[in-house]
Design an enzyme around this catalytic site. Structure first.
Site, PDB file in Angstrom:
ATOM      1  N   HIS A   1      -9.754 -10.690  -3.981  1.00  0.00           N
ATOM      2  CA  HIS A   1      -8.366 -10.635  -4.446  1.00  0.00           C
ATOM      3  C   HIS A   1      -8.125  -9.558  -5.495  1.00  0.00           C
ATOM      4  O   HIS A   1      -7.146  -9.646  -6.241  1.00  0.00           O
ATOM      5  CB  HIS A   1      -7.965 -11.979  -5.071  1.00  0.00           C
ATOM      6  CG  HIS A   1      -8.125 -13.160  -4.187  1.00  0.00           C
ATOM      7  ND1 HIS A   1      -7.403 -13.303  -3.027  1.00  0.00           N
ATOM      8  CD2 HIS A   1      -8.910 -14.267  -4.280  1.00  0.00           C
ATOM      9  CE1 HIS A   1      -7.742 -14.460  -2.456  1.00  0.00           C
ATOM     10  NE2 HIS A   1      -8.654 -15.055  -3.189  1.00  0.00           N
TER      11      HIS A   1
ATOM     12  N   HIS B   1      -5.057 -16.837   0.854  1.00  0.00           N
ATOM     13  CA  HIS B   1      -6.258 -17.027   1.666  1.00  0.00           C
ATOM     14  C   HIS B   1      -5.869 -17.245   3.117  1.00  0.00           C
ATOM     15  O   HIS B   1      -6.648 -17.731   3.923  1.00  0.00           O
ATOM     16  CB  HIS B   1      -7.068 -18.233   1.187  1.00  0.00           C
ATOM     17  CG  HIS B   1      -7.354 -18.206  -0.263  1.00  0.00           C
ATOM     18  ND1 HIS B   1      -6.533 -18.803  -1.189  1.00  0.00           N
ATOM     19  CD2 HIS B   1      -8.365 -17.632  -0.956  1.00  0.00           C
ATOM     20  CE1 HIS B   1      -7.044 -18.600  -2.404  1.00  0.00           C
ATOM     21  NE2 HIS B   1      -8.136 -17.893  -2.287  1.00  0.00           N
TER      22      HIS B   1
END
Lengths: 334, 334
Positions: free
Chosen positions: B58, B220
């Protein structure tokens, strides 16, 4: 590679409108023309002005390098297309501080022709104009023909050096000399894993198989040196550095700055995996790294891929590289 | 979505190695463990320490927010996977300055469980620990069930506010109150246009047709609210802001900070086209914008898509938002 846009023909204008809305303290239009952007802060009398420009689709190139310690104005074309010379002229007129204008841009035919015409028009206004073109892409022409090479991410170093020199109130000849020296000391090699789609064309700039990569590809999808099976990151970086290091003189004890650039769709994680290998190879050769820049510095819309640039330093270049610079797209305060 | 990596199982470690090689003045490992990173500058006695962490993939979340005016340490898991509690404990031990530790992270089951265990272990060392979890994703649970929501890009504001409060030497209760207040004032909505591929799995996290987008998707790849035909950028932004503005109170005269976040593969040009629409909608409603952040703040590898975050300000939050902060991944000097 789907796009979050409105009408494809509005892509360029709406991008600039968003940028002006977001950063009004940094950038403003000349005469309400969104293709002509200049620094919004106060002009500095007798400072050499730096004009740049080129096609859209490469953010932060080119407008992202307009600000303190970098360029003073930019002319923005359509996606991957040279801007008009009349707009380049307007920008030159707007940014001149009485000390002349350096036109600093990437070495592409359309830009070269249009900036030459803008220079002639500025000359008629008694504004002295010099030119330096970024030619850092080692894949685009053989050694010995450096003036035929394309300008890619390494133009960042030319902005940084010339911009710092201009802020130090060096004169036009000196700023121009240093910009050319920065270009001469810069070598870049890029690889592409996937193409990008031009908003108006609506289709990919090239096709490439799922297990292939193109070595030496340009930031507009210009063909590279060869197409191969997808290599590991380490092998890819080794290949790129080998090409760069055969092209210019690097020896133990030298210092370079390293730029690992993402072309648009490549995650930051992969850029750091690439930097890791660059760092290892340079350490093995005894070459020091002074400042590294890792991120998106010159993109090609949503193209996946990276480029690696080495900028060979000496005392003069190092001092200018270390000077502060800031724009909405780039900050270096220390 | 091809990757420029080496062995998939080395992805996480090599990313961190590259980051440490690139930024040794900013980040260092705890006990040589690449999963435990802390600020490399000198520790400040009696300053509240902020610990964060979560899965990799991320960037700049989470380790990119470790630095002056933000967090003090981070525990890094495998891609999209919670780190181990023992590592969180090591980070907590390393960053404590005698004033206690705020554990500030995204609201995910694994992280919650592991940070709770780390807190117990730190408590046994007589280190006081508080917790705040980012819950900004309005798409992930209905109004009234905010504590079930996922933390996404808006956690940036919680780091910024808590980090500034800690630098001002506020005590643990006060830093914790402000972190929670920042979370409570933050609302995010995201859309995805394409999936990402986990390096070790080697396949996409979900499938989506070429003419579709998913509204409200998590970082996700968690399912969103609905899947629709690809909308224009303006319509997408209108939809997102509508969801956000129904969820919290915004009225004419209010001030917000805006974060337009790219999920990985989306060009900066598109982020600015989206910001343009956000700016227009807020102007119509008489809501002022104080500071805008446009770029990649929380990504999902090479996922294409964006999220928009509104952070509602008051005097206290505004002052802390304006404070300086810097890490290799984020700089705010003015």
């Amino acid at each position: 590679m789907k796009k979050l846009i409105n009408k494809p023909e509005d892509f360029g204008r709406e991008t600039i409108e968003g940028i002006i809305l977001a950063h009004p303290e940094s950038l403003k239009m000349v005469n309400g023309n969104f293709r002509c952007l200049v620094r919004a802060d106060e002009k500095k009398k007798s400072k050499v002005a730096i004009s740049t420009g080129g096609g859209a689709g490469h953010l932060p190139v080119f407008l992202g390098y307009v600000g303190y310690g970098l360029a003073d104005g930019v002319t923005v074309g359509n996606v991957f297309t040279s801007p008009a010379f009349a707009d380049m002229y307007e920008v030159g007129m707007a940014i001149d501080n009485g000390a002349g204008v350096l036109q600093l841009y990437g070495n592409y035919g359309g830009d070269k022709m249009n900036f030459a015409m803008a220079a002639e028009m500025l000359d008629m206004e008694d504004i002295r104009v010099t030119e330096v073109r970024g030619t850092d892409d080692v894949a685009s022409a053989p050694k010995g023909e450096e003036d035929k090479r394309r300008g890619v991410a390494g133009i960042f170093y030319a902005y940084k050096i010339a911009g710092a020199a201009a802020e130090k109130m060096f004169n036009l000849d000196e700023v121009t000399r240093l910009a050319q020296k920065a270009v001469d000391h810069t070598r870049t090699m890029g690889v592409a894993l996937s193409p990008c789609i031009l908003p108006e064309a609506g289709k990919a700039t090239f096709t490439i198989a799922d297990d292939e990569m193109e070595l030496g590809m340009g930031i507009h999808g210009e063909p590279g040196i060869e197409r191969t099976k997808l290599m590991t990151c380490d092998d890819t970086v080794s290949y790129m550095l080998d090409k760069i290091m055969r092209d210019y003189e690097y020896k133990a004890g030298d210092e370079v700055s390293v730029l690992v650039n993402g072309l648009g769709a490549t995650p930051k994680e992969e850029l750091y995996i690439a930097y890791r290998k660059v760092s290892q190879i340079l350490a093995e050769k005894g070459i020091g790294i002074h400042r590294r820049y890792i991120g998106e510095f010159a993109t090609s819309l949503e193209m996946a891929g990276i480029s690696v640039t080495l900028f060979k330093l000496d005392g003069e270049l190092k001092e200018l590289l270390d000077a502060p610079a800031y724009t909405p797209f780039f900050q270096q305060f220390r």
